[in-house]
Structure formats: structure tokens, C-alpha cells
Scaffold this active site. Structure first.
Site, PDB file in Angstrom:
ATOM      1  N   SER A   1      68.848 -14.568 -12.858  1.00 51.92           N
ATOM      2  CA  SER A   1      67.420 -14.566 -13.216  1.00 51.92           C
ATOM      3  C   SER A   1      67.313 -14.358 -14.711  1.00 51.92           C
ATOM      4  O   SER A   1      68.154 -13.667 -15.311  1.00 51.92           O
ATOM      5  CB  SER A   1      66.699 -13.430 -12.500  1.00 51.92           C
ATOM      6  OG  SER A   1      65.412 -13.231 -13.079  1.00 51.92           O
TER       7      SER A   1
ATOM      8  N   TYR B   1      66.073  -4.727  -9.971  1.00 50.94           N
ATOM      9  CA  TYR B   1      66.304  -6.180  -9.837  1.00 50.94           C
ATOM     10  C   TYR B   1      67.067  -6.698 -11.051  1.00 50.94           C
ATOM     11  O   TYR B   1      68.041  -7.447 -10.916  1.00 50.94           O
ATOM     12  CB  TYR B   1      64.964  -6.896  -9.699  1.00 50.94           C
ATOM     13  CG  TYR B   1      65.059  -8.401  -9.567  1.00 50.94           C
ATOM     14  CD1 TYR B   1      65.501  -8.989  -8.381  1.00 50.94           C
ATOM     15  CD2 TYR B   1      64.703  -9.239 -10.621  1.00 50.94           C
ATOM     16  CE1 TYR B   1      65.582 -10.374  -8.258  1.00 50.94           C
ATOM     17  CE2 TYR B   1      64.772 -10.618 -10.506  1.00 50.94           C
ATOM     18  CZ  TYR B   1      65.210 -11.181  -9.327  1.00 50.94           C
ATOM     19  OH  TYR B   1      65.295 -12.551  -9.205  1.00 50.94           O
TER      20      TYR B   1
HETATM   21  P1  NDP Z   1      62.562 -16.930  -1.583  1.00 46.77           P
HETATM   22  O1  NDP Z   1      62.175 -15.543  -1.237  1.00 46.77           O
HETATM   23  O2  NDP Z   1      61.514 -17.964  -1.664  1.00 46.77           O
HETATM   24  O3  NDP Z   1      63.722 -17.415  -0.612  1.00 46.77           O
HETATM   25  C1  NDP Z   1      64.828 -16.569  -0.432  1.00 46.77           C
HETATM   26  C2  NDP Z   1      65.883 -17.237   0.389  1.00 46.77           C
HETATM   27  O4  NDP Z   1      66.978 -16.318   0.479  1.00 46.77           O
HETATM   28  C3  NDP Z   1      65.431 -17.556   1.786  1.00 46.77           C
HETATM   29  O5  NDP Z   1      66.077 -18.714   2.231  1.00 46.77           O
HETATM   30  C4  NDP Z   1      65.901 -16.330   2.558  1.00 46.77           C
HETATM   31  O6  NDP Z   1      66.239 -16.605   3.912  1.00 46.77           O
HETATM   32  C5  NDP Z   1      67.175 -15.981   1.829  1.00 46.77           C
HETATM   33  N1  NDP Z   1      67.468 -14.567   1.984  1.00 46.77           N
HETATM   34  C6  NDP Z   1      66.753 -13.502   1.579  1.00 46.77           C
HETATM   35  N2  NDP Z   1      67.350 -12.360   1.948  1.00 46.77           N
HETATM   36  C7  NDP Z   1      68.484 -12.737   2.592  1.00 46.77           C
HETATM   37  C8  NDP Z   1      69.519 -12.015   3.221  1.00 46.77           C
HETATM   38  N3  NDP Z   1      69.531 -10.687   3.276  1.00 46.77           N
HETATM   39  N4  NDP Z   1      70.532 -12.717   3.796  1.00 46.77           N
HETATM   40  C9  NDP Z   1      70.542 -14.081   3.771  1.00 46.77           C
HETATM   41  N5  NDP Z   1      69.574 -14.809   3.202  1.00 46.77           N
HETATM   42  C10 NDP Z   1      68.556 -14.133   2.617  1.00 46.77           C
HETATM   43  O7  NDP Z   1      63.308 -16.798  -2.999  1.00 46.77           O
HETATM   44  P2  NDP Z   1      63.548 -17.859  -4.156  1.00 46.77           P
HETATM   45  O8  NDP Z   1      63.886 -19.179  -3.617  1.00 46.77           O
HETATM   46  O9  NDP Z   1      62.446 -17.715  -5.133  1.00 46.77           O
HETATM   47  O10 NDP Z   1      64.835 -17.193  -4.853  1.00 46.77           O
HETATM   48  C11 NDP Z   1      66.134 -17.695  -4.722  1.00 46.77           C
HETATM   49  C12 NDP Z   1      67.005 -17.027  -5.766  1.00 46.77           C
HETATM   50  O11 NDP Z   1      66.457 -17.262  -7.057  1.00 46.77           O
HETATM   51  C13 NDP Z   1      67.105 -15.514  -5.628  1.00 46.77           C
HETATM   52  O12 NDP Z   1      68.404 -15.086  -5.931  1.00 46.77           O
HETATM   53  C14 NDP Z   1      66.114 -15.006  -6.673  1.00 46.77           C
HETATM   54  O13 NDP Z   1      66.426 -13.701  -7.096  1.00 46.77           O
HETATM   55  C15 NDP Z   1      66.293 -16.036  -7.748  1.00 46.77           C
HETATM   56  N6  NDP Z   1      65.176 -16.149  -8.700  1.00 46.77           N
HETATM   57  C16 NDP Z   1      63.930 -16.577  -8.292  1.00 46.77           C
HETATM   58  C17 NDP Z   1      62.890 -16.656  -9.200  1.00 46.77           C
HETATM   59  C18 NDP Z   1      61.511 -17.098  -8.830  1.00 46.77           C
HETATM   60  O14 NDP Z   1      60.606 -16.999  -9.692  1.00 46.77           O
HETATM   61  N7  NDP Z   1      61.263 -17.594  -7.636  1.00 46.77           N
HETATM   62  C19 NDP Z   1      63.112 -16.304 -10.610  1.00 46.77           C
HETATM   63  C20 NDP Z   1      64.450 -15.890 -10.923  1.00 46.77           C
HETATM   64  C21 NDP Z   1      65.428 -15.821  -9.991  1.00 46.77           C
HETATM   65  P3  NDP Z   1      65.340 -16.070   5.151  1.00 46.77           P
HETATM   66  O15 NDP Z   1      64.013 -16.721   4.998  1.00 46.77           O
HETATM   67  O16 NDP Z   1      66.034 -16.546   6.368  1.00 46.77           O
HETATM   68  O17 NDP Z   1      65.319 -14.584   5.064  1.00 46.77           O
END
Ligand code: NDP
Length: 246
Positions: free
Chosen positions: A141, A155
Site C-alpha cells: 500500500s 495497517y
Molecule cells: P477488498 O476488501 O475489496 O477485498 C479483499 C479480498 O481479500 C477479498 O477477496 C477477501 O476475500 C480477501 N480476504 C480478506 N481477508 C482474507 C482472509 N483472512 N483470508 C483470505 N482472503 C481474505 O480489498 P481490496 O481489493 O481493496 O484490497 C486488496 C489488497 O490491496 C489488500 O492487500 C489491501 O490492503 C491492498 N490495498 C487496497 C487499497 C484500496 O484502496 N482498495 C489501497 C492500498 C492497498 P473474502 O471476501 O472471501 O473474505
């Protein structure tokens, strides 16, 4: 495009947001794809069907990233069912926004398990299968390098940790022809950070481009690193953040 034809990718947290877009993009570029999910089986299945509609093989694996054994098992199942592993995308992550004085040890441990331990464990398991040309791409991030505001110490610490991890892996696995990089998104419109959510306007003001990014913007960089263009890129930390850190 078929740069990734014959390759197999594992995308953790591929059921929604950036992970789902990445799974689809890698499939569009030719890869067969495994995704993990924790709590969205229907959405994971929908991603699998979308990948299959592109003519690629796909599986969804229930694996809570907080559980190191489940993460390792997901890597092994990918290899068992799809035959090999070439690209690991450590994407699954959770966010927290809380004054650091109020963060409990349980919350600290839970976030570190998902955001840091899981990428470490997945890379360890994947390294047993990756051949020369293999890729490890970790989604960090922009907050891992510049926090820019209060309540995100935990975070940000987790996202700073994956920079060290990715660079260490670049050193350890480089001699085997395996690359390791971090892609750092800025504000991306997903369930985690909706463009119409509380605080979205403030984030937009901090963006030189004055708009949120799309999951596909991150997926495009992952695909770039995963393909032949990424052959000589390793140990890098690449921001795709609309200038948020500028
Ligand atoms: P979302 O919350 O939209 O999606 C998260 C995804 O990760 C889902 O598919 C979810 O699956 C999965 N997930 C969450 N917790 C777990 C877990 N314990 N085990 C397995 N899978 C898990 O997040 P984003 O797509 O926005 O984020 C993706 C990545 O990008 C993350 O690492 C986030 O920190 C990073 N990021 C995002 C930003 C943003 O602005 N969106 C900015 C900077 C970084 P399920 O639905 O099945 O739980």
C-alpha cells in the site's frame, strides 16, 4: 495477449476487488488461475466462472490467510490441481483505522497474520515449486511508505513489513531466476475503500489526478510484472497510486 499461456497463478483474496480483477487479467493474458477466499464463496465461484469463460482453468480455494496451514495447503492444492505454480500474488489483506492506543494485541496479531505472515508463508510454500522465471508479487500500500494521517499505524506497519519481505525474497530467490516485487496501490475503488465512502473526498483531494483508481489499474501492473516485461524487475516497490505519495 497470451504472454502467460501455460503458466499457473495463485491469487490470494481473489474473490473481490483487486484480487478478482488480477485473477481475470492474468487469465486474459493466458494463465490458469487459483484464487483463495475467506468469507465470499459465491463471489469466488463467480470469478472462477469468469476465468473459465475465457477458456482458462480456475479453482477457488477456501483458505483463511490468518491460518498459516491453510495458506500452505492452498499453495499445495494449486500445484496438485493445476499442475504447477509460476506466479504467486499475495493480495489478501485487511485494513484498520483506529487510534493506535486502542488497538488490542489480538487486533495486532490478527492483522499481522493476514497482511504479513500469510505472504511470508505463501512465498515459502511457493518457493518449493517455482522454477526459473517464477514471480512473487505482493500487494502493499502507498501507506506502507508514507502514512499521511492518523489512525493507520498498524495497517501501515503491516504494509511496510511486506517491503522488507519482498526485497529479502528478491535477494534469496534471485539466484534461482525468481523475482519478487511489491505493488503499492493508492486509493482504489473496492469494498475496502469505496469511492463513495466516508473519507473518500478527502482521499480524492490528496490525489493529483483527483480520482480513485480501479482494481484493473493494479491488475495491469501485476500482469506487467508477471509477464516477460518483468524479467529484470526484482526487489522493486512500485506505486500505482495516482500520485497519492507524490
Ligand atoms: P477488498 O476488501 O475489496 O477485498 C479483499 C479480498 O481479500 C477479498 O477477496 C477477501 O476475500 C480477501 N480476504 C480478506 N481477508 C482474507 C482472509 N483472512 N483470508 C483470505 N482472503 C481474505 O480489498 P481490496 O481489493 O481493496 O484490497 C486488496 C489488497 O490491496 C489488500 O492487500 C489491501 O490492503 C491492498 N490495498 C487496497 C487499497 C484500496 O484502496 N482498495 C489501497 C492500498 C492497498 P473474502 O471476501 O472471501 O473474505
Amino acid at each position: 495477449m497470451s504472454d502467460l499461456k501455460g503458466r499457473v497463478a495463485l491469487v490470494t483474496g481473489g474473490s473481490r476487488g483487486i484480487g478478482a480483477a488480477t485473477a481475470l487479467r492474468l487469465a486474459r493474458d493466458g494463465a490458469d488461475v487459483a484464487i483463495t477466499y475467506a468469507s465470499s464463496p459465491d463471489k469466488a465461484q463467480a470469478v472462477v466462472q469468469s476465468v473459465q469463460a475465457l477458456g482458462r482453468r480456475a479453482i477457488a480455494i477456501h483458505a483463511d490467510s490468518a491460518d498459516a496451514d491453510a495458506v500452505t495447503a492452498a499453495v499445495e492444492r494449486t500445484v496438485a490441481e493445476l499442475g504447477r505454480l509460476d506466479i504467486l500474488v499475495n493480495n489478501a489483506g485487511v485494513f484498520s483505522y483506529k487510534p493506535f492506543e486502542q488497538v488490542s494485541r489480538e487486533e495486532y496479531t490478527a492483522m499481522m497474520a493476514i497482511n504479513v505472515q500469510a505472504p511470508f508463508v505463501a512465498a515459502q510454500a511457493a518457493s518449493r515449486h517455482l522454477a526459473s522465471g517464477g514471480r512473487i508479487i505482493t500487494i502493499g500500500s502507498c501507506l506502507g511508505e508514507r502514512v499521511g494521517g492518523p489512525n493507520m499505524a498498524l495497517y501501515s506497519a503491516s504494509k511496510a513489513a511486506v517491503i522488507g519481505l519482498a526485497k529479502g525474497l528478491a535477494q534469496d530467490l534471485g539466484p534461482r531466476g525468481i523475482t519478487s516485487n511489491v505493488v503499492q496501490p493508492g486509493p482504489i475503488d473496492t469494498d475496502m475503500n469505496p469511492a463513495d465512502g466516508e473519507g473518500a473526498d478527502a482521499q480524492r483531494q490528496g490525489l493529483p489526478l483527483r480520482r480513485y483508481g480501479r482494481s484493473e489499474d493494479i491488475a495491469a501492473m501485476v500482469a506487467h510484472l508477471a509477464g516477460p516485461a518483468g524479467d529484470f524487475i526484482t526487489g522493486a516497490v512500485i506505486s500505482v497510486d495516482g500520485g497519492f505519495s507524490a
